[in-house]
Motif scaffolding. Structure first.
Motif, PDB file in Angstrom:
ATOM      1  N   UNK A  91     -14.130   6.211 -19.389  1.00 33.53           N
ATOM      2  CA  UNK A  91     -14.011   5.248 -20.636  1.00 33.53           C
ATOM      3  C   UNK A  91     -12.966   4.114 -20.952  1.00 33.53           C
ATOM      4  N   UNK A  92     -11.602   4.407 -20.407  1.00 30.82           N
ATOM      5  CA  UNK A  92     -10.755   3.177 -20.095  1.00 30.82           C
ATOM      6  C   UNK A  92     -11.054   2.037 -19.068  1.00 30.82           C
ATOM      7  N   UNK A  93     -11.627   2.265 -18.193  1.00 32.02           N
ATOM      8  CA  UNK A  93     -12.498   1.002 -17.160  1.00 32.02           C
ATOM      9  C   UNK A  93     -13.543   0.759 -17.914  1.00 32.02           C
ATOM     10  N   UNK A  94     -14.628   1.003 -18.237  1.00 26.31           N
ATOM     11  CA  UNK A  94     -16.049  -0.008 -17.845  1.00 26.31           C
ATOM     12  C   UNK A  94     -15.911   0.643 -19.379  1.00 26.31           C
ATOM     13  N   UNK A  95     -15.083   1.087 -20.545  1.00 24.92           N
ATOM     14  CA  UNK A  95     -15.980   0.707 -22.152  1.00 24.92           C
ATOM     15  C   UNK A  95     -16.084  -0.453 -22.664  1.00 24.92           C
ATOM     16  N   UNK A  96     -17.055  -0.882 -24.213  1.00 28.87           N
ATOM     17  CA  UNK A  96     -16.940  -1.549 -24.281  1.00 28.87           C
ATOM     18  C   UNK A  96     -15.201  -2.377 -25.189  1.00 28.87           C
ATOM     19  N   UNK A 148     -11.197  -0.538 -29.081  1.00 27.96           N
ATOM     20  CA  UNK A 148     -10.690   0.192 -27.508  1.00 27.96           C
ATOM     21  C   UNK A 148      -9.479   0.274 -27.716  1.00 27.96           C
ATOM     22  N   UNK A 149      -8.836   2.101 -27.447  1.00 27.30           N
ATOM     23  CA  UNK A 149      -7.724   2.364 -27.465  1.00 27.30           C
ATOM     24  C   UNK A 149      -6.796   2.105 -28.176  1.00 27.30           C
ATOM     25  N   UNK A 150      -7.046   2.159 -29.796  1.00 33.53           N
ATOM     26  CA  UNK A 150      -6.342   1.337 -30.847  1.00 33.53           C
ATOM     27  C   UNK A 150      -5.176   2.312 -31.468  1.00 33.53           C
TER      28      UNK A 150
END
Length: 580
Positions: free
Chosen positions: A419-424, A470-472
């Motif tokens: 999720x963190x490295x390849x997420x949109x 992402x990561x909000x």
């Protein structure tokens, strides 16, 4: 050198001083030409202005009628699914159909109370048992009711109209008045509604259209549905395109403005009397003639003073602008002038130059800040401490022979880093919540104290499908876990979200000790928090990324709850500056 001399001569030849002299010599001829064309142009201009100002009103009424027609169609379609309609259709005897028909009339009365502005009556017709029942707003004569019944029977009995039943509107005429009829066929019966065209227009057009003599409804053949025969005259052309206004009619000319309704089934048209539009043109001609006489007297005075008050200051301003064009931003325009406009112009130029110099510096600073925020984002995505701690936990589980825990931890870490490295850049809110739950699961596998932490989500299903960067949310949850972890109490974190007036509102709150006043002040000022000599970039990174993506369309509010605990509110609008 030759190029510079040629450019200088060209500027002198086209200087404003010479142009003023040419204007003085050729002043009279253009005025005469202008007068000859002014009345025609003014008439055309007034027509255009009146039509433009009224077109929005016409379009608004047309859209309202479209909405009303759609509402009644939807109501009739929904009525076809009503048990009462089915009961009328499946009844096997005359008496049963009559009883079911009375129930259907009750539904018709409800419909009239809802759609009385567009509908005058509802009806039901069973061709097998020859049953016709209706419900209407205004009581009509028996002759009128019989004629309406006969018209409806004729529509349902004509074979060539069967394909149009349930698909189109019909317009019929009774006693010189026009009515719109909508018919549907189901369970062997016909049912529908009728509307008085003139009453619909009277109900809809509550605010008169400026200068309009009347408003009309035209059918798809562009034939006026009105009892007034003067609007049906062959001298009035209704077949023109309504994309723009046009003139039509004999001696009494009209400006016609129209909009289509029901995809060209009908047309809403306003007729504006052209004589009313032109009533101010005659005074304009008299005023123009007087203005010419005064202008000739003032012409010489104008030429005499224009050189000192206009030409010379303009030349000076042009020279200054050329220096600015060459890159000299330290030019100062003179503000000593007897003319207010030149004073304002030169003063504005000076302010503009100062602002340009300031903006150049600000643009560079903003680029640096955006790059820093993006670098911080990459840093927080690949947090080495989290990675090292996770690997250490895996090692300990493996050393103890807890293979199930190793499998569990490995699977959770795979989800986390995928999720963190390849997420949109943009993810569903549901995906962010699942990522947070997985993050908490990893933390619980790392230490026993984490088992006292609970995360509760209160988010409607439709809001879960909203996209966010992402990561909000995760950094705020991580912050609550980090500073709320305690052996004495159970830590609870609530994640709530709703969408109101196009704004997605996300709230993260906990039952911890809340923010320190110093930290709270820094967060609300969008400053990076410093603890123990180290910058805490997690929350600042979220603020920076949202600012880049949304601009002024994103806001984060930090506070402490009334009963304790930290509260973070994130407001995101639809406007996005950079799409991920």
């Amino acid at each position: 050198m030759k190029k510079t001399v040629w450019a200088s001569r060209l500027k002198k030849r086209h200087s404003i001083k010479k142009r003023l002299m040419v204007c003085a010599v050729s002043f009279i001829v253009p005025i005469i030409v202008f007068l000859m064309a002014s009345n025609l142009y003014a008439t055309h201009l007034l027509r255009g202005q009146v039509s433009a100002s009224n077109r929005n009103t016409v379009k608004l009424y047309a859209e309202q009628m479209n909405t009303k027609f759609t509402d009644i169609k939807n109501y009739l379609l929904n009525l076809g699914n009503n048990f009462v309609v089915e009961q009328v259709g499946v009844s096997k005897s005359y008496n049963e159909k009559i009883l079911a028909g009375y129930q259907l009339q009750s539904e018709f009365r409800k419909g009239l109370s809802l759609y009385h502005t567009i509908v005058d009556g509802f009806f039901m017709y069973d061709p097998v048992y020859e049953i016709y029942m209706k419900e209407m707003i205004n009581v009509k004569s028996v002759e009128w009711q019989n004629e309406m019944e006969q018209k409806i029977r004729e529509l349902t009995e004509k074979e060539e109209l069967q394909q149009q039943i349930s698909a189109e509107w019909f317009n019929i005429q009774i006693g010189g008045e026009y009515y719109l009829v909508r018919i549907y066929y189901i369970y062997g019966i016909y049912y529908g509604s009728w509307s008085d065209v003139q009453r619909v227009l009277d109900e809809m057009v509550t605010i008169p259209i400026e200068e309009a003599e009347t408003v009309l409804l035209l059918d798809k053949e562009k034939v006026p549905m009105t009892s007034d025969e003067k609007y049906k005259s062959e001298e009035i052309d209704w077949q023109r395109d309504f994309s723009d206004y046009y003139l039509t009619g004999p001696e009494k000319r009209y400006v016609v403005i129209g909009e289509s309704i029901e995809n060209g089934t009908y047309y809403f048209v306003a007729l504006i009397l052209d004589q009313k539009i032109q009533k101010g043109i005659y005074l304009f001609g008299v005023f123009t003639a007087a203005l010419i006489c005064i202008s000739i007297l003032l012409l010489w005075t104008f030429i005499r003073y224009s050189k000192e008050e206009l030409a010379i200051p303009l030349e000076r301003t042009a020279q200054m602008i050329e220096k600015v064009e060459e890159g000299d931003l330290d030019v100062v325009f003179p503000t000593e002038s007897n003319t207010t406009e030149f004073y304002v112009l030169n003063d504005s130029f000076n302010k503009m130059l100062r602002e340009i110099k300031h903006l150049k510096i600000k643009v560079y600073e903003e680029k640096i800040e955006k790059q820093k925020a993006q670098l911080d984002f990459l840093q927080i995505q690949t947090n080495p401490h989290f990675f090292i701690n996770a690997m250490n936990v895996l090692y300990n589980y493996a050393r103890l022979g807890s293979m199930e825990m190793v499998k569990n931890m490995t699977l959770s870490l795979v989800k986390h880093f995928r999720y963190t490295l390849y997420g949109e850049t943009w993810v569903l809110l549901e995906e962010e919540v699942e990522f947070i739950q997985n993050y908490l699961h990893i933390q619980k596998l790392r230490t026993a104290n984490m088992s006292k932490i609970q995360i509760q989500t209160e988010i409607p299903k439709e809001v879960m499908e909203e996209k966010i960067p992402i990561m909000t949310i995760q950094p705020f949850v991580e912050n609550s876990i980090k500073y709320g972890e305690s052996e004495e109490r159970e830590v609870k974190i609530w994640i709530e979200a709703e969408k109101e007036k196009g704004i997605l509102k996300i709230c993260v709150r906990d039952n911890g000790e809340g923010f320190d006043e110093e930290v709270l002040e820094a967060l609300n000022k969008e400053q990076c928090v410093v603890r123990e000599g180290k910058k805490r970039i997690g929350i600042y990174n979220v603020q920076s990324r949202l600012s880049i993506l949304y601009g002024e369309g994103a806001k984060i509010y930090f506070s402490n709850g009334k009963s304790g605990g930290a509260v973070v509110e994130i407001w995101l609008s639809k406007t996005v500056k950079i799409k991920g």
